[in-house]
Design a protein around this motif. Structure first.
Motif, PDB file in Angstrom:
ATOM      1  N   SER A   1      -9.459   1.611   0.366  1.00  0.00           N
ATOM      2  CA  SER A   1      -7.920   1.308   0.344  1.00  0.00           C
ATOM      3  C   SER A   1      -7.337   2.539  -0.074  1.00  0.00           C
ATOM      4  O   SER A   1      -6.348   3.157   0.523  1.00  0.00           O
ATOM      5  CB  SER A   1      -7.655   0.297  -0.519  1.00  0.00           C
ATOM      6  OG  SER A   1      -8.284  -0.963   0.098  1.00  0.00           O
TER       7      SER A   1
ATOM      8  N   SER B   1      -4.728   4.727   1.976  1.00  0.00           N
ATOM      9  CA  SER B   1      -3.317   4.581   1.645  1.00  0.00           C
ATOM     10  C   SER B   1      -2.482   5.762   1.370  1.00  0.00           C
ATOM     11  O   SER B   1      -1.672   6.123   1.457  1.00  0.00           O
ATOM     12  CB  SER B   1      -3.119   3.581   0.448  1.00  0.00           C
ATOM     13  OG  SER B   1      -3.726   2.263   0.781  1.00  0.00           O
TER      14      SER B   1
ATOM     15  N   CYS C   1      -1.921   8.140   4.258  1.00  0.00           N
ATOM     16  CA  CYS C   1      -0.746   7.422   4.987  1.00  0.00           C
ATOM     17  C   CYS C   1       0.163   7.933   4.256  1.00  0.00           C
ATOM     18  O   CYS C   1       1.265   8.095   4.889  1.00  0.00           O
ATOM     19  CB  CYS C   1      -1.080   6.230   5.262  1.00  0.00           C
ATOM     20  SG  CYS C   1      -0.072   5.249   6.194  1.00  0.00           S
ATOM     21  N   ALA C   2       0.244   7.609   2.971  1.00  0.00           N
ATOM     22  CA  ALA C   2       1.675   7.653   2.421  1.00  0.00           C
ATOM     23  C   ALA C   2       2.031   9.245   2.302  1.00  0.00           C
ATOM     24  O   ALA C   2       3.001   9.510   2.282  1.00  0.00           O
ATOM     25  CB  ALA C   2       1.236   7.128   0.768  1.00  0.00           C
TER      26      ALA C   2
ATOM     27  N   ILE D   1      -5.504  -2.491   3.728  1.00  0.00           N
ATOM     28  CA  ILE D   1      -4.200  -1.781   3.318  1.00  0.00           C
ATOM     29  C   ILE D   1      -3.133  -2.850   3.079  1.00  0.00           C
ATOM     30  O   ILE D   1      -2.923  -3.647   3.879  1.00  0.00           O
ATOM     31  CB  ILE D   1      -3.724  -0.359   4.423  1.00  0.00           C
ATOM     32  CG1 ILE D   1      -3.866  -1.329   5.746  1.00  0.00           C
ATOM     33  CG2 ILE D   1      -4.449   0.432   4.051  1.00  0.00           C
ATOM     34  CD1 ILE D   1      -3.313  -0.306   6.666  1.00  0.00           C
ATOM     35  N   SER D   2      -2.347  -2.524   2.149  1.00  0.00           N
ATOM     36  CA  SER D   2      -1.104  -3.303   1.815  1.00  0.00           C
ATOM     37  C   SER D   2      -0.072  -2.103   2.013  1.00  0.00           C
ATOM     38  O   SER D   2       0.161  -1.146   1.459  1.00  0.00           O
ATOM     39  CB  SER D   2      -1.065  -3.708   0.264  1.00  0.00           C
ATOM     40  OG  SER D   2       0.263  -3.524  -0.252  1.00  0.00           O
ATOM     41  N   VAL D   3       1.004  -2.544   2.986  1.00  0.00           N
ATOM     42  CA  VAL D   3       2.022  -1.856   3.188  1.00  0.00           C
ATOM     43  C   VAL D   3       3.019  -1.540   1.996  1.00  0.00           C
ATOM     44  O   VAL D   3       3.432  -0.348   1.692  1.00  0.00           O
ATOM     45  CB  VAL D   3       2.777  -2.333   4.387  1.00  0.00           C
ATOM     46  CG1 VAL D   3       3.982  -1.536   4.644  1.00  0.00           C
ATOM     47  CG2 VAL D   3       1.900  -2.284   5.653  1.00  0.00           C
TER      48      VAL D   3
ATOM     49  N   ASN E   1       2.198  -1.255  -0.893  1.00  0.00           N
ATOM     50  CA  ASN E   1       1.506  -0.193  -1.508  1.00  0.00           C
ATOM     51  C   ASN E   1       1.660   1.382  -1.154  1.00  0.00           C
ATOM     52  O   ASN E   1       1.978   2.164  -1.975  1.00  0.00           O
ATOM     53  CB  ASN E   1      -0.174  -0.318  -2.003  1.00  0.00           C
ATOM     54  CG  ASN E   1      -0.131  -1.589  -2.871  1.00  0.00           C
ATOM     55  OD1 ASN E   1       0.603  -2.209  -3.580  1.00  0.00           O
ATOM     56  ND2 ASN E   1      -1.677  -2.097  -2.987  1.00  0.00           N
ATOM     57  N   ILE E   2       1.522   1.166   0.173  1.00  0.00           N
ATOM     58  CA  ILE E   2       1.789   2.776   0.653  1.00  0.00           C
ATOM     59  C   ILE E   2       3.210   2.823   0.631  1.00  0.00           C
ATOM     60  O   ILE E   2       3.496   4.364   0.258  1.00  0.00           O
ATOM     61  CB  ILE E   2       1.438   2.368   2.239  1.00  0.00           C
ATOM     62  CG1 ILE E   2      -0.081   2.322   2.380  1.00  0.00           C
ATOM     63  CG2 ILE E   2       1.987   3.869   3.140  1.00  0.00           C
ATOM     64  CD1 ILE E   2      -0.534   2.180   3.782  1.00  0.00           C
TER      65      ILE E   2
ATOM     66  N   TYR F   1      -4.854  -2.795  -5.776  1.00  0.00           N
ATOM     67  CA  TYR F   1      -5.844  -3.054  -4.947  1.00  0.00           C
ATOM     68  C   TYR F   1      -7.155  -3.733  -5.414  1.00  0.00           C
ATOM     69  O   TYR F   1      -7.697  -4.591  -4.928  1.00  0.00           O
ATOM     70  CB  TYR F   1      -6.202  -1.738  -4.012  1.00  0.00           C
ATOM     71  CG  TYR F   1      -5.546  -1.297  -3.077  1.00  0.00           C
ATOM     72  CD1 TYR F   1      -5.172  -2.017  -1.904  1.00  0.00           C
ATOM     73  CD2 TYR F   1      -4.664  -0.082  -2.972  1.00  0.00           C
ATOM     74  CE1 TYR F   1      -4.442  -1.665  -0.919  1.00  0.00           C
ATOM     75  CE2 TYR F   1      -4.327   0.408  -1.833  1.00  0.00           C
ATOM     76  CZ  TYR F   1      -3.848  -0.569  -0.735  1.00  0.00           C
ATOM     77  OH  TYR F   1      -2.949  -0.196   0.260  1.00  0.00           O
TER      78      TYR F   1
ATOM     79  N   ALA G   1      -5.009   4.425   8.613  1.00  0.00           N
ATOM     80  CA  ALA G   1      -3.958   3.414   8.231  1.00  0.00           C
ATOM     81  C   ALA G   1      -3.492   2.735   9.533  1.00  0.00           C
ATOM     82  O   ALA G   1      -3.606   1.472   9.674  1.00  0.00           O
ATOM     83  CB  ALA G   1      -2.897   3.794   7.416  1.00  0.00           C
TER      84      ALA G   1
END
Lengths: 317, 345
Positions: A116, A120, A123-124, A177-179, A181-182, A230, B64
Motif C-alpha cells: 500500500s 500510494s 501515486c501521490a 489503496i485508500s484514496v 490516504n493518497i 494502512y 494505483a
C-alpha cells in the motif's frame, strides 16, 4: 491559509502563554482564572473520560496475566493485581489456532502495508504537480471512488471471479489503496518547499531520484502516519476475512478473536487442559491483548506525528 | 465503502474531513496553500511534449490506477447483475436479463424497509447523541492551559479509534456482558444482573456508546485544529470589551467552529445510509436481526449468505445511488448556505 494551518496561530498562542516568565505555562493576561466549580467540573469530566478508555484495558490486560486462583477469587475479571501467571499466553502461543492467526495477521499486515505504501507514495507524488500529463482526469478517477462504491455483491463476484477466494491476497488487494490516504500524502508533497525540488532538478535528479532521496526523507512524519493508518487497517481487517476466507486455518486474528470471545468457542479446547492450564477468562483476555498489542507498541511512536503529519498534509490538499 | 475496505470504512471521515475542509479556507485567506499549488503547476505544452516530460510521473501513478480500475471500477460494472437473474454457475454473460424485476421485489420487501428504518433510526440517534460529544470534549480540552496534560489526554482518547470493531465489542462484552465486570459486581452485592449486550430494546444505546468509546476521541482532532486556528487577538479584544468566559465561547469560539461543524454534519447526512457494518454483523447473533438489520447487512445476508445475488445487488445498488444523491444534495445545501461543502463548485 486554512482553518487547519495551526502553525502561525499556535506560535502566537504559545508566545502569549509564555509572556510571564515563571514555572509552567500561564494563562494569557486577559483570561481570568476560572472558578473552583468550573475547574473541578473540567477535572472530573476529563478524569472520567480517561478512565473510561483506560479502565477496561487495564482490567483486561491484568486478567490475562493473572493466575487461575486469582481469577476464581475475583469471580471473573481481576481489578486488584494478585498472583501473576503467563500460562494463558504460553497456552495460546504454543501452536494451534491462535498462534497461526497471529502469524497470518502479521504476514498480511506487513505485506499489505508495504504494498500500500509503495503504491500510494508513488501515486501521490505522481499527482503532486498540477498541470502534468493527464493530471486532472486521473485525479478525478480517484476521487469518484470516494463518492460511489460499487457495493458488496459486485466486489464479492469480482474477488471470486479472480480466483482470490481463500487466498491471502483477498485480504490485501481489495483494500490495498485508500484514496483518502493518497490525497493526504499528495497534499503534503504539494506543500513542500519548491526551491528544494527545483535545485534537485537543476542538479540533474530524475523524478524517481527526487522522490527517494529528497522528498521521502523530508516526509517521515506524514509517511509514518499514513503507514500506521494502512497497518491498522490490515491488522483490524475482519469483514474481508469473513467474506473471502472460508478455510478456517487461514483466519486472521480478528476472526479468531470473534469466535473465542464473542461466540464463546472454547479456547482451551485446542490444548490439553492440564494442571497448569489457565482459566477460560485469562485465555480470552490474552487473545484480546494479542489483538491490541501491535497497536499499543506502534502508537506512541506515531501518535506525536498526528497533528504535524496529518494536519499539515491535509491543509494543502 | 460497503465493500468492507477497512481503511475507508473505519474512520468514517475524520481525515477526509480535514482534507476536505481545506480548500475553502485556503481560497478564503489566499494563503500560501494556493500560492504553492500555483507554483507547482506545470506549464501546458502540447500533449505529446507533456507526456514526454511527465513520463515518470505517469508511470508512478499507474499501479494505483490499475488497482483502482480493477477493485473499484470493475465492480461498478458488475452491478449489471442487479438487472439479471444471475447464477454463479453460468456467469454474467449468459445469465438471463430480467429488467427491473429485482428492484420491484426489493421495494415490495418488508425486510428491506425494516433495514432502511433501522439504518435511518441509528443515524438519527447517533447524530443526536454522538455528534455533539467530540465538540464538547474539544472545548473542554482546549480550556486546559497545561500543554503537557493536554497532550497526554489527547493521546489517551485517540487510542480506541485504532482498535478493531471486534476488539471494541469484545471489550464491551467483557465489561457489560452476562459474565462481565458489571454483572460480577451486581451479583457480588446481591442485585439482579442486567442484560445489556443482548437486549434489542436498548441496542441503540449500546451501539452509540460503543461508537462514542471508539471514535469520539478521534473526532476531536478536527475541532482542536479549528480551535487552535482562531486568532487569540479575537479573544483578547472580546475580553477587553468586557466579555466573560461564556460570552467569549459563544461569540468567538463557536463561530470559529461553525464551518467545521456544518461540514461534518453534511458529511454525516450524506453518509446516512451507512452505519457500522461490522458492528452489526458482530452483534446480530446476540440481539437478533429485528434490531440490528441495516442496509449493508441486509445486502450481505441475502446475497453472500443466501445466494440471492441479483436481488442483493439490486438492494445494494439502490443504496449506492441514494447515498450518492444524498452527498450531492447535502453539498448543494452547503453551497446555498455559503459553506464550502465537500468539494467546491
Amino acid at each position: 491559509m486554512s482553518i487547519f494551518s495551526s502553525n502561525n496561530s499556535l506560535t502566537a498562542r504559545s508566545s502569549l502563554l509564555r509572556r510571564q516568565p515563571g514555572s509552567g505555562p500561564q494563562r494569557p493576561s486577559w483570561d481570568e482564572e476560572p472558578g473552583a466549580a468550573t475547574k473541578a467540573g473540567t477535572a472530573v469530566v476529563l478524569a472520567v473520560v480517561v478512565l473510561a478508555v483506560l479502565g477496561p484495558l487495564y482490567t483486561i490486560v491484568l486478567t490475562s496475566f493473572s493466575s487461575q486462583a486469582t481469577i476464581t477469587q475475583a469471580g471473573g475479571l481481576v481489578l486488584v493485581p494478585g498472583e501473576m501467571s503467563l500460562s494463558a499466553y504460553q497456552q495460546i502461543l504454543s501452536g494451534g489456532v491462535v498462534t497461526r492467526a497471529v502469524l497470518v495477521s502479521i504476514g498480511v499486515t506487513a505485506t499489505g502495508t508495504a504494498l500500500s505504501m509503495v503504491v500510494s507514495v508513488l501515486c501521490a507524488y505522481g499527482l503532486s504537480r498540477p498541470g502534468s500529463f493527464a493530471h486532472t482526469p486521473i485525479l478525478f478517477t480517484l476521487l469518484v471512488t470516494m463518492f460511489f462504491s460499487a457495493g458488496i455483491i459486485p466486489a464479492y463476484l469480482l474477488v471470486s471471479g479472480l480466483g482470490l477466494i481463500n487466498t491471502y491476497w483477498a485480504l490485501i488487494l481489495p483494500s490495498c489503496i485508500s484514496v483518502f490516504n493518497i490525497i493526504i500524502l499528495r497534499g503534503f508533497f504539494m506543500g513542500m518547499d519548491r526551491g528544494i525540488l527545483d535545485s534537485a532538478r537543476i542538479d540533474g535528479a530524475s523524478e524517481w531520484r527526487t522522490l527517494t532521496q529528497i522528498v521521502l526523507p523530508m516526509s517521515k512524519a506524514v509517511t509514518a502516519v499514513i503507514a500506521l493508518f494502512y497497518g491498522v487497517g490490515y491488522w483490524n481487517a475482519f469483514f474481508n476475512a469473513v467474506l473471502y476466507i472460508n478455510d478456517s486455518s487461514m483466519n486472521p486474528l480478528q476472526v479468531v478473536l470473534r469466535s473465542y470471545v464473542l461466540q464463546g468457542v472454547s479456547v482451551a479446547g485446542q490444548v490439553d487442559v492440564g494442571s497448569g492450564a489457565a482459566a477460560g477468562p485469562a485465555l480470552q483476555m490474552a487473545v484480546i491483548v494479542l489483538a491490541m498489542v501491535p497497536i499499543l507498541i506502534v502508537y506512541p511512536f506515531v501518535q506525536k506525528h498526528f497533528t504535524k503529519g496529518v494536519m499539515i498534509g491535509a491543509v494543502k490538499g | 465503502m460497503s465493500t468492507g475496505t477497512e481503511h475507508q470504512a473505519a474512520p468514517p471521515s475524520a481525515h477526509a474531513v480535514r482534507r476536505m475542509a481545506a480548500p475553502k479556507a485556503a481560497a478564503g485567506r489566499g494563503g500560501n496553500g494556493t500560492d504553492q499549488a500555483a507554483a507547482l503547476a506545470r506549464p501546458k505544452a502540447n500533449l505529446k511534449l507533456r507526456f514526454a516530460r511527465d513520463r515518470s510521473l505517469v508511470f508512478m501513478v499507474l499501479p494505483a490506477v490499475v488497482l483502482l480500475g480493477i477493485f473499484a471500477y470493475v465492480p461498478m460494472l458488475g452491478n449489471v447483475v442487479a438487472f439479471q437473474d444471475y447464477s454463479p454457475y453460468i456467469g454474467i454473460p449468459d445469465s438471463p436479463w430480467v429488467g427491473l424485476e429485482n428492484f420491484a421485489r426489493v421495494f415490495a420487501d418488508g425486510d428491506f424497509w425494516l433495514a432502511v428504518k433501522n439504518t435511518l433510526t441509528i443515524t438519527a440517534f447517533q447524530l443526536l447523541f454522538f455528534f455533539p460529544i467530540p465538540i464538547a470534549l474539544a472545548l473542554l480540552l482546549n480550556s486546559l492551559v497545561n500543554p503537557g496534560l493536554r497532550a497526554v489526554i489527547q493521546s489517551v482518547v485517540y487510542l480506541p479509534h485504532f482498535f478493531s470493531w471486534v476488539l471494541v465489542v469484545s471489550v464491551f462484552q467483557q465489561i457489560f456482558g452476562g459474565a462481565g465486570l458489571l454483572n460480577q459486581a451486581l451479583r457480588a452485592n446481591g442485585w439482579q444482573p442486567v442484560d445489556i449486550m443482548t437486549n434489542p430494546d436498548t441496542f441503540l444505546f449500546l451501539l452509540t456508546s460503543q461508537a462514542v468509546w471508539k471514535d469520539a476521541g478521534w473526532g476531536i482532532i478536527v475541532f482542536l485544529a479549528a480551535l487552535s486556528a482562531i486568532d487569540p487577538a479575537q479573544y483578547e479584544a472580546a475580553a477587553v470589551d468586557g466579555a466573560g468566559r461564556w460570552k467569549r465561547m459563544w461569540h468567538v469560539t463557536l463561530p470559529g467552529l461553525r464551518s467545521v461543524i456544518v461540514l461534518l454534519l453534511i458529511l454525516r447526512l450524506g453518509d446516512s445510509l451507512t452505519v457500522g457494518f461490522e458492528q452489526m454483523i458482530l452483534q446480530r447473533d446476540a440481539v437478533g436481526a429485528q434490531a440490528s438489520e441495516v442496509l449493508d447487512t441486509f445486502v450481505y445476508f441475502t446475497g453472500v449468505q443466501n445466494g440471492d445475488w441479483s436481488y442483493a445487488a439490486a438492494a445494494g445498488l439502490v443504496k449506492g445511488v441514494v447515498s450518492l444523491a444524498l452527498i450531492l444534495a447535502a453539498n448543494k445545501i452547503a453551497h446555498v448556505f455559503g459553506e464550502s461543502g465537500v468539494y467546491s463548485k
